[in-house]
Design a protein around this motif. Structure first.
Motif, PDB file in Angstrom:
ATOM      1  N   ARG A   1      -4.832   7.974   3.312  1.00  0.00           N
ATOM      2  CA  ARG A   1      -5.050   8.932   2.224  1.00  0.00           C
ATOM      3  C   ARG A   1      -4.448   8.475   0.896  1.00  0.00           C
ATOM      4  N   VAL A   2      -4.434   7.162   0.688  1.00  0.00           N
ATOM      5  CA  VAL A   2      -4.071   6.591  -0.607  1.00  0.00           C
ATOM      6  C   VAL A   2      -5.370   6.297  -1.354  1.00  0.00           C
TER       7      VAL A   2
ATOM      8  N   SER B   1       1.898   2.287  -3.402  1.00  0.00           N
ATOM      9  CA  SER B   1       0.837   2.377  -4.405  1.00  0.00           C
ATOM     10  C   SER B   1       0.336   3.790  -4.652  1.00  0.00           C
ATOM     11  N   ASN B   2      -0.040   4.026  -5.906  1.00  0.00           N
ATOM     12  CA  ASN B   2      -0.788   5.234  -6.253  1.00  0.00           C
ATOM     13  C   ASN B   2      -2.286   4.994  -6.114  1.00  0.00           C
ATOM     14  N   ILE B   3      -2.705   3.741  -6.316  1.00  0.00           N
ATOM     15  CA  ILE B   3      -4.108   3.338  -6.178  1.00  0.00           C
ATOM     16  C   ILE B   3      -4.151   1.928  -5.597  1.00  0.00           C
ATOM     17  N   VAL B   4      -5.163   1.678  -4.769  1.00  0.00           N
ATOM     18  CA  VAL B   4      -5.421   0.332  -4.260  1.00  0.00           C
ATOM     19  C   VAL B   4      -6.840  -0.080  -4.647  1.00  0.00           C
ATOM     20  N   VAL B   5      -6.954  -1.266  -5.232  1.00  0.00           N
ATOM     21  CA  VAL B   5      -8.255  -1.831  -5.603  1.00  0.00           C
ATOM     22  C   VAL B   5      -8.387  -3.184  -4.921  1.00  0.00           C
TER      23      VAL B   5
ATOM     24  N   ILE C   1       0.840  -1.201   0.000  1.00  0.00           N
ATOM     25  CA  ILE C   1       0.000   0.000   0.000  1.00  0.00           C
ATOM     26  C   ILE C   1       0.874   1.250   0.000  1.00  0.00           C
ATOM     27  N   SER C   2       1.953   1.228   0.764  1.00  0.00           N
ATOM     28  CA  SER C   2       2.837   2.385   0.848  1.00  0.00           C
ATOM     29  C   SER C   2       3.407   2.767  -0.510  1.00  0.00           C
TER      30      SER C   2
ATOM     31  N   THR D   1      -8.465  -1.842   1.207  1.00  0.00           N
ATOM     32  CA  THR D   1      -9.036  -0.579   0.735  1.00  0.00           C
ATOM     33  C   THR D   1      -9.208   0.397   1.885  1.00  0.00           C
ATOM     34  N   ALA D   2      -9.715  -0.067   3.017  1.00  0.00           N
ATOM     35  CA  ALA D   2      -9.859   0.800   4.189  1.00  0.00           C
ATOM     36  C   ALA D   2      -8.492   1.216   4.728  1.00  0.00           C
ATOM     37  N   ASP D   3      -7.536   0.290   4.759  1.00  0.00           N
ATOM     38  CA  ASP D   3      -6.179   0.612   5.209  1.00  0.00           C
ATOM     39  C   ASP D   3      -5.594   1.742   4.374  1.00  0.00           C
TER      40      ASP D   3
END
Length: 296
Positions: free
Chosen positions: A221-222, A202-206, A199-200, A214-216
């Protein structure tokens, strides 16, 4: 079951017990008839810690309807998001991770997370959903060759072949994972890769089927959202927040491309439904948990 047994043993010994729940899905996601807002039992009902720390107020309101003997429920927020923010500030670690996958310095990264699937037609996270989700992700990655796609599976491939839920459809899922991994701009990661690291970066998480990354990501603010490729999730309270749940490939493609724009801004953090259902990104949850434990 193990957590319940350990907790029961400790309480019998008059040891104060604490629990933190990252389970953001079934605990309160259904709205309408036969929902978790009804007074009934779910898997966590008998954990009964003295202190139950959760992500948001919706979880507390739902849990209080279930037959738990918990002394205190406390909304401390999402503990993983604080670690994501910390990692994003560690530029050396971010560069090392990119280098390990030959990701160019300014290349945009889309990270994909699936969930734990069961071969049960009535479940929204079933094997058909897993297949359609993978097909759409493959299609998306092919349409965006200048972006890097990382796929973090919840379970390794043996789960689909040897576990209780082993099924012929599991072979199809494994084949689709292999097809994704063969793309020039895509990497199929291991199930034990660190979610926070991914996640750190990433520009987007799906994420599929309301799995927690997604909540993480959002609490750090990602840009992130849930994507449901096949099964019906119109029952979910998450649909109250615009753009939080996406249901068609066309909308998936549109939303990912919009979020990758340099001028894109997340504008849902002031939405009362978002704060109630997901949490408040201003809360430093890990810090809050340390304070709570030190004050007991």
């Amino acid at each position: 079951a193990i957590s319940i047994a350990v907790n029961t043993f400790l309480k019998k010994k008059q040891v104060t017990t604490h629990a933190y729940s990252q389970f953001i899905g079934g605990s309160y996601q259904v709205s309408g008839n036969d929902s978790v807002w009804d007074n009934r039992n779910l898997h966590f009902s008998f954990l009964n810690p003295d202190y139950y720390y959760v992500n948001n107020q919706a979880m507390i309101d739902s849990m209080k309807l279930h037959h738990q003997d918990t002394v205190h429920h406390k909304n401390i927020g999402n503990i993983f998001s604080e670690k994501v923010i910390e990692m994003k500030g560690n530029l050396k670690s971010m560069e090392d991770f990119k280098h390990s996958y030959n990701i160019k310095k300014k290349q945009k990264i889309v990270s994909i997370f699936d969930t734990s699937y069961v071969e049960e037609s009535k479940a929204y996270s079933n094997y058909d959903e897993a297949k359609y989700f993978l097909r759409d992700v493959i299609r998306l990655a092919k349409s965006m060759p200048n972006c890097t796609f990382l796929f973090k599976p919840s379970k390794n491939s043996s789960f689909f072949l040897k576990s209780y839920w082993a099924d012929e459809k599991g072979n199809n899922i494994i084949q689709l994972r292999h097809e994704f991994d063969q793309l020039a701009n895509a990497f199929m990661l291991s199930d034990d890769n660190d979610v926070i690291d991914i996640i750190s970066l990433s520009n987007i998480v799906v994420t599929n089927s309301f799995s927690s990354p997604t909540a993480d990501a959002l609490m750090a603010r990602v840009p992130a959202f849930w994507y449901q490729a096949k099964t019906d999730v119109s029952f979910s309270v998450y649909n109250k927040v615009p753009g939080l749940v996406v249901n068609s490939y066309e909308d998936l493609s549109i939303q990912v491309n919009e979020m990758l724009q340099d001028d894109y801004k997340l504008d849902i953090f002031d939405d009362p439904d978002f704060i109630y259902l997901i949490g408040d990104p201003k809360i430093k949850a890990l810090t809050a948990l340390r304070v709570e434990l030190s004050n007991v």
